[in-house]
Design a protein around this motif. Structure first.
Motif, PDB file in Angstrom:
ATOM      1  N   HIS A 140       5.979  -0.198   3.890  1.00 28.61           N
ATOM      2  CA  HIS A 140       6.669  -0.952   2.840  1.00 28.61           C
ATOM      3  C   HIS A 140       5.618  -1.519   1.886  1.00 28.61           C
ATOM      4  N   TYR A 152       6.972   3.111   9.410  1.00 30.45           N
ATOM      5  CA  TYR A 152       7.622   2.542   8.229  1.00 30.45           C
ATOM      6  C   TYR A 152       6.517   1.915   7.377  1.00 30.45           C
ATOM      7  N   ARG A 203       4.643  -3.814  -1.286  1.00 36.12           N
ATOM      8  CA  ARG A 203       5.021  -4.925  -2.168  1.00 36.12           C
ATOM      9  C   ARG A 203       4.069  -4.823  -3.354  1.00 36.12           C
ATOM     10  N   GLU A 252       8.919   5.458   3.562  1.00 28.70           N
ATOM     11  CA  GLU A 252       8.277   4.565   2.608  1.00 28.70           C
ATOM     12  C   GLU A 252       9.311   3.866   1.744  1.00 28.70           C
ATOM     13  N   THR A 253       9.173   2.557   1.647  1.00 31.45           N
ATOM     14  CA  THR A 253      10.022   1.742   0.798  1.00 31.45           C
ATOM     15  C   THR A 253       9.126   0.836  -0.043  1.00 31.45           C
ATOM     16  N   PHE A 254       9.724   0.181  -1.032  1.00 30.48           N
ATOM     17  CA  PHE A 254       8.936  -0.724  -1.869  1.00 30.48           C
ATOM     18  C   PHE A 254       9.803  -1.830  -2.436  1.00 30.48           C
ATOM     19  N   GLU A 255       9.129  -2.851  -2.873  1.00 24.97           N
ATOM     20  CA  GLU A 255       9.773  -3.911  -3.642  1.00 24.97           C
ATOM     21  C   GLU A 255       8.804  -4.349  -4.727  1.00 24.97           C
TER      22      GLU A 255
END
Length: 127
Positions: A84, A82, A86, A122-125
């Motif tokens: 992530h 995972y 930022r 893959e994720t993002f903020e």
């Protein structure tokens, strides 16, 4: 690269940035799975950074957090990573960042090298 056995545990290699100690025991160096995860995450982040720059999307900072799923029953192999992001910047648009992450994933040599054997999410903020 050349890796030389250490007296206690693990191996050592010399790079232009200094010595790199690698061992199955964290007390003696980086664990191989840590290096693999770092290689994939930082490669993906570096490609993302270049894509954002080419799109003239100004980013002040990117922090990458990772988590790993391993299968103890099968030699503790890495099954999923995972990643992530930022991402800090002004006037960032979520859809442009998402498109850039998808493009980076397709162009990261490390991620492509493990495609089909390790799942990468893959994720993002935006911060």
């Amino acid at each position: 690269m050349q890796f030389n056995m250490k007296k206690d545990v693990g191996f050592i290699t010399n790079t232009e940035f200094g010595e790199l100690h690698i061992a199955g025991d964290e007390a003696y160096g980086y664990r191989p799975f840590q290096l693999m995860v770092a290689s994939i995450a930082v490669c993906s982040g570096g490609v993302l950074r270049k894509i954002l720059a080419k799109k003239r999307i100004e980013v002040e900072d990117i922090t990458i957090d990772t988590k790993v799923d391993r299968n103890e029953a099968e030699a503790n192999k890495i099954e999923k990573i995972y990643i992530h992001y930022r991402i800090k910047g002004d006037n960032l648009k979520e859809n442009k960042i998402q498109q850039s992450i998808e493009l980076a994933s397709k162009n990261c040599p490390m991620a492509q090298s493990v495609k089909g054997s390790i799942e990468i999410e893959e994720t993002f903020e935006l911060v």
